[in-house]
Structure formats: structure tokens, C-alpha cells
Design a protein around this motif. Structure first.
Motif, PDB file in Angstrom:
ATOM      1  N   ARG A  40      14.388 -19.092 -51.164  1.00  0.00           N
ATOM      2  CA  ARG A  40      15.921 -19.330 -50.759  1.00  0.00           C
ATOM      3  C   ARG A  40      17.074 -19.071 -51.788  1.00  0.00           C
ATOM      4  O   ARG A  40      17.956 -18.344 -51.311  1.00  0.00           O
ATOM      5  CB  ARG A  40      16.030 -20.854 -50.353  1.00  0.00           C
ATOM      6  CG  ARG A  40      17.551 -21.433 -49.802  1.00  0.00           C
ATOM      7  CD  ARG A  40      17.402 -22.779 -49.277  1.00  0.00           C
ATOM      8  NE  ARG A  40      16.767 -23.391 -50.307  1.00  0.00           N
ATOM      9  CZ  ARG A  40      16.226 -24.817 -50.092  1.00  0.00           C
ATOM     10  NH1 ARG A  40      16.277 -25.033 -48.811  1.00  0.00           N
ATOM     11  NH2 ARG A  40      16.051 -25.637 -51.212  1.00  0.00           N
ATOM     12  N   ASP A  41      16.795 -19.193 -53.063  1.00  0.00           N
ATOM     13  CA  ASP A  41      17.546 -18.888 -54.004  1.00  0.00           C
ATOM     14  C   ASP A  41      17.739 -17.436 -54.174  1.00  0.00           C
ATOM     15  O   ASP A  41      18.809 -17.009 -54.449  1.00  0.00           O
ATOM     16  CB  ASP A  41      17.341 -19.233 -55.543  1.00  0.00           C
ATOM     17  CG  ASP A  41      17.325 -21.138 -55.432  1.00  0.00           C
ATOM     18  OD1 ASP A  41      18.181 -21.549 -54.500  1.00  0.00           O
ATOM     19  OD2 ASP A  41      16.462 -21.596 -56.133  1.00  0.00           O
ATOM     20  N   VAL A  42      16.554 -16.637 -54.152  1.00  0.00           N
ATOM     21  CA  VAL A  42      16.415 -15.056 -54.145  1.00  0.00           C
ATOM     22  C   VAL A  42      17.294 -14.564 -52.895  1.00  0.00           C
ATOM     23  O   VAL A  42      18.112 -13.524 -53.052  1.00  0.00           O
ATOM     24  CB  VAL A  42      15.130 -14.498 -54.221  1.00  0.00           C
ATOM     25  CG1 VAL A  42      15.125 -13.177 -53.776  1.00  0.00           C
ATOM     26  CG2 VAL A  42      14.424 -15.097 -55.414  1.00  0.00           C
ATOM     27  N   ILE A  79      19.746 -15.950 -51.379  1.00  0.00           N
ATOM     28  CA  ILE A  79      21.081 -16.150 -51.509  1.00  0.00           C
ATOM     29  C   ILE A  79      21.677 -15.125 -52.659  1.00  0.00           C
ATOM     30  O   ILE A  79      22.943 -14.476 -52.359  1.00  0.00           O
ATOM     31  CB  ILE A  79      21.398 -17.485 -51.988  1.00  0.00           C
ATOM     32  CG1 ILE A  79      21.251 -18.716 -50.960  1.00  0.00           C
ATOM     33  CG2 ILE A  79      22.945 -17.836 -52.435  1.00  0.00           C
ATOM     34  CD1 ILE A  79      21.079 -20.085 -51.415  1.00  0.00           C
ATOM     35  N   ILE A  80      21.054 -14.928 -53.574  1.00  0.00           N
ATOM     36  CA  ILE A  80      21.581 -14.040 -54.548  1.00  0.00           C
ATOM     37  C   ILE A  80      21.588 -12.793 -54.045  1.00  0.00           C
ATOM     38  O   ILE A  80      22.638 -11.855 -54.049  1.00  0.00           O
ATOM     39  CB  ILE A  80      20.865 -14.062 -55.891  1.00  0.00           C
ATOM     40  CG1 ILE A  80      20.736 -15.390 -56.671  1.00  0.00           C
ATOM     41  CG2 ILE A  80      20.991 -12.769 -56.674  1.00  0.00           C
ATOM     42  CD1 ILE A  80      19.895 -15.334 -57.610  1.00  0.00           C
ATOM     43  N   THR A  81      20.651 -12.074 -53.324  1.00  0.00           N
ATOM     44  CA  THR A  81      20.685 -10.939 -52.606  1.00  0.00           C
ATOM     45  C   THR A  81      21.655 -10.609 -51.710  1.00  0.00           C
ATOM     46  O   THR A  81      22.452  -9.673 -51.674  1.00  0.00           O
ATOM     47  CB  THR A  81      19.092 -10.525 -51.996  1.00  0.00           C
ATOM     48  OG1 THR A  81      18.058 -10.663 -53.028  1.00  0.00           O
ATOM     49  CG2 THR A  81      19.150  -9.180 -51.131  1.00  0.00           C
ATOM     50  N   SER A 100      24.463 -12.290 -51.729  1.00  0.00           N
ATOM     51  CA  SER A 100      25.807 -12.026 -52.579  1.00  0.00           C
ATOM     52  C   SER A 100      25.854 -10.580 -52.839  1.00  0.00           C
ATOM     53  O   SER A 100      27.184 -10.045 -53.040  1.00  0.00           O
ATOM     54  CB  SER A 100      25.684 -13.164 -53.594  1.00  0.00           C
ATOM     55  OG  SER A 100      25.519 -14.398 -53.020  1.00  0.00           O
ATOM     56  N   VAL A 101      25.082  -9.935 -53.810  1.00  0.00           N
ATOM     57  CA  VAL A 101      25.147  -8.794 -54.300  1.00  0.00           C
ATOM     58  C   VAL A 101      25.280  -7.838 -53.091  1.00  0.00           C
ATOM     59  O   VAL A 101      26.196  -6.983 -53.354  1.00  0.00           O
ATOM     60  CB  VAL A 101      23.999  -8.401 -55.114  1.00  0.00           C
ATOM     61  CG1 VAL A 101      23.938  -7.019 -55.361  1.00  0.00           C
ATOM     62  CG2 VAL A 101      23.621  -9.195 -56.354  1.00  0.00           C
TER      63      VAL A 101
END
Length: 421
Positions: A310-312, A314-316, A318-319
Motif C-alpha cells: 500500500r505504501d509503495v 501511494i509513493i508510485t 505520487s511520483v
């Protein structure tokens, strides 16, 4: 009753007016009153005509009849306000007791004192007061069991002062609110809303309340239902609380069921069921008067995303959003520059075209060349010369000269003279 009492007292007073003997007459030897009501003791007294009454008093049997303490004395202001003398100092010695209490029961006697030394008299016979409570009797089809939904019940208000005669007027109350009048209250085809506390009182004295009869109407379960917390759809592993509720009297016993493919499993016996598993659930509520099932509820569970993934994600995301924004901004800037640059070049070219001087020099034959070299300021060619020049057009030389506006005219001509022939 009051009219008859007044007529009786009037006749007694008239008959006593001609009597010269000392005497006290109690017109009712026995008086009955309901607790909380008022009781009147009718009374007349007589004395010689040549004396005047100075003091009147009433005494209860608990005190000395001659020396008191008196429940009422005309010359004292400290007597209980519930005791009221409603007579006079002539021949009416009637007495009233308000808001009768049980300790008011007993014999009451009247005593009066005149203006002569020996002019004192007490009527020893007195009147006896009895204080009773209102009672309620209940009749129902089945005396040995509780009142059930659909039963009929009759409530009867009884005034002990009436003996077996229901001569009093009554008001019926439920939970302290008046609901009906009359000696009997009929409750037929009862339902749960008929449960409550019932009492009666004399219509003329609302403070004469009877004892309270409590009626509980028993019935089987109604409105059995299931509620789910936190919701009907949760993430896998979330704790779920299922609550079974039902209206019934007496209280019910609960049973929980879960539908597992073609089987129904017994999974609990409490009002609340705690689980972390999805599926189909329902409950039942039962007491001695029957049972009822709730409808089936379906609890759905959905897979929970691992925290790392889930964190990955969210980061992907965002980028990606950031790259899209940067790309869009770059494209917009490039388009803006392209639009500005051609406009600037056009402007420069327009400015240069205004300052440009074009000189066309044609190379012709030697004769024409000599004519020009002799200092002619303007070259005028004949028709034949134009024809010859057209033939030799391929030898023409064109020179583009740019002359700044701030240059004087002489400088432009000098530059033209420096060109080769």
C-alpha cells in the motif's frame, strides 16, 4: 348528603331553641371516611337562654375530655389547620377534619364554656370516626397464571365505608393519569400497552388514592431483528459485533445461527455475537409464550492490502502525478517560446526591409559602359539598348545594400560608387 345534613341540623337547632337544658347532641354516632378525604361530625348544643357562650372546643379520645389537649379551641391559634370548626357559639357545634389520616380515627367530644361560673358542659357520648383505604379487586379468567396478551381483566374500586354498596363515584388512574370513571374498569383483549400501574380514588377527593395494582401483560417475542457493527462490509480480520434484539415479556433467550453452505450451525446463545468471519447470520428469540426468528444478514469481508504494498502504491502514484505535472508545464513553456520567437524575427525583418536599398546593375556592351562612365547621373537607354540588355540579362549583378537611416545621403551615394562596374 349535604342537603339532608343541613335540613337535619336546621330541625335540631329549631327544636333545641326552646330547650332550656344543658345538652350536646351528636347526630352521627359513627362516621366513616376514606383516607385522604374530609370528614364532618355534625353536632348541636343547648344551654339556658340567660347565658352566653364564650369558648368552644373539640377533644380527641387520646386527651383528657375536660382539661385537653384539644384538637380545636376557639381561643387558641396553634391548633392543626386540618381541624376546622364550622359551627358557631349559639347552637351549631359541627366540626370538620380535612385530609383524614389513619391516626385521626377515634372518638371526638365537644365542650363549651359560658359566661357563668358553673356554665361548663361536655357531651361525653361523642362521635366515633373510622378511617379506611380504598381497595381494588381484580378478576380475570385464569386466577392462577399471569395475564397474557388477549386476556380480559376487570378492576373494581371498593370504598370500605360503602359496605357492599357501590354508591361512591370513582376515578381510575393509569400511571398517575386519569383514564376513566366508575366503580369498575374493564380491560378486554389486552395487549402490551395495557401494562402499567392502576389505582382509583373518590371522584370528589383526588387525594384518596387506593393501593396500586400492577399489571404486566405477558406476550411472545415481537420485532426480532439483527444489527451489525461497525458495518455489513469490513476488511478481513476486523472484529464484528452482531446484536439480536426483541420485544417480549418475560425476557427471551437468544440463539445465534450461521448458514454454512447447506448447513445451519448453532454459534452462540447471548444477545451479542462477536466474530471476525463473514457469512450469513440470523438469530432467534424465545420465551414461554413463543419464539421468533430474525431475517438473515450477510456480512462481507474484503481482502486487506499489505501495508508495504500500500505504501509503495501511494509513493508510485505520487511520483507519476508529479511527472505528469512537470511534463505538462514543460510543454506549455515550449509552445509559448515558439510563438514569441517568430514574432520577434518578423519584427526585425520588417525593420530591416525599411532600411534596405536595392541597386540593380546591368552589364551591357562597351558603348553603354562608356556612356555611363562619362559621369551621366541618370542612365537612359534607348529601345535598342534595352533589347541588347535583355539579351545580356544573364550578366546582370544585383547588389543589396542596407543603409542606416541616420547615415547622410552622401555616404549612400559614395557606397554606390565603390561598387564594381
Amino acid at each position: 348528603m349535604c342537603v339532608n345534613l343541613s335540613l337535619t341540623l336546621m330541625l335540631l337547632f329549631l327544636s333545641g331553641a326552646v330547650c332550656s337544658e344543658w345538652n350536646v347532641e351528636y347526630h352521627q354516632q359513627h362516621i366513616c371516611a376514606v383516607k385522604g378525604s374530609s370528614a364532618v361530625i355534625p353536632c348541636s348544643f343547648y344551654y339556658p337562654e340567660n347565658v352566653r357562650v364564650m369558648r368552644v372546643m373539640w377533644c380527641h379520645e387520646k386527651s383528657d375530655i375536660f382539661d385537653g389537649t384539644f384538637v380545636f379551641e376557639s381561643e387558641m391559634n396553634e391548633t392543626d389547620t386540618r381541624f376546622q370548626y364550622i359551627g358557631d357559639k349559639k347552637h351549631n357545634c359541627s366540626f370538620e377534619i380535612h385530609n383524614v389520616e389513619h391516626n385521626d380515627a377515634g372518638k371526638y367530644t365537644f365542650r363549651f364554656i359560658t359566661d357563668t361560673e358553673k356554665g361548663k358542659w361536655t357531651g361525653p357520648a361523642g362521635s366515633t370516626l373510622k378511617v379506611v383505604d380504598l381497595n381494588v379487586s381484580m378478576t380475570r379468567p385464569h386466577e392462577n397464571r399471569a395475564t397474557k396478551e388477549g386476556d380480559s381483566v376487570n378492576l373494581t374500586c371498593i370504598n370500605g365505608c360503602d359496605s357492599d354498596h357501590l354508591s361512591s363515584a370513582f376515578t381510575w388512574f393509569k400511571n398517575g393519569e386519569p383514564i376513566n370513571e366508575g366503580p369498575v374498569l374493564y380491560l378486554s383483549n389486552m395487549n402490551p400497552t395495557d401494562s402499567g400501574n392502576y389505582s382509583c380514588s373518590l371522584k370528589t377527593h383526588t387525594g384518596t388514592a387506593s393501593r396500586v395494582i400492577n399489571i404486566h401483560v405477558e406476550y411472545g417475542p415481537k420485532n426480532t431483528s439483527v444489527s451489525v457493527r461497525p458495518s455489513m462490509e469490513v476488511e478481513a480480520g476486523t472484529n464484528i459485533t452482531l446484536i439480536c434484539s426483541s420485544h417480549a415479556n418475560p425476557p427471551v433467550d437468544y440463539t445465534w445461527f450461521k448458514i454454512d453452505e447447506s448447513h445451519v450451525l448453532d454459534v452462540g446463545h447471548q444477545p451479542e455475537l462477536f466474530t471476525a468471519d463473514g457469512g450469513q447470520y440470523f438469530c432467534s428469540a424465545a420465551n414461554k409464550h413463543g419464539s421468533q426468528y430474525s431475517s438473515v444478514v450477510t456480512v462481507k469481508t474484503k481482502e486487506r492490502w499489505p501495508s508495504f504494498n500500500r505504501d509503495v502504491l501511494i509513493i508510485t502514484l505520487s511520483v507519476a502525478v508529479l511527472l505528469i505535472v512537470i511534463t505538462a508545464v514543460t510543454v506549455i513553456k515550449l509552445k509559448t517560446k515558439k510563438k514569441i520567437r517568430p514574432r520577434a524575427e518578423e519584427t526585425n525583418c520588417e525593420e530591416d526591409s525599411e532600411d534596405a536599398v536595392y541597386v540593380s546593375m546591368t552589364v551591357c556592351d562597351e558603348k553603354q559602359s562608356k556612356g555611363r562612365s562619362q559621369g551621366q547621373s541618370e542612365i537612359k537607354m534607348t529601345r535598342a539598348e534595352e533589347t541588347n540588355c535583355e539579351e545580356d540579362r544573364e550578366d546582370s549583378v544585383y547588389v543589396n545594400m542596407t543603409v542606416m537611416k541616420n547615415n547622410p545621403k552622401g555616404e549612400a551615394e559614395e557606397a554606390a560608387d565603390r561598387l564594381p562596374p
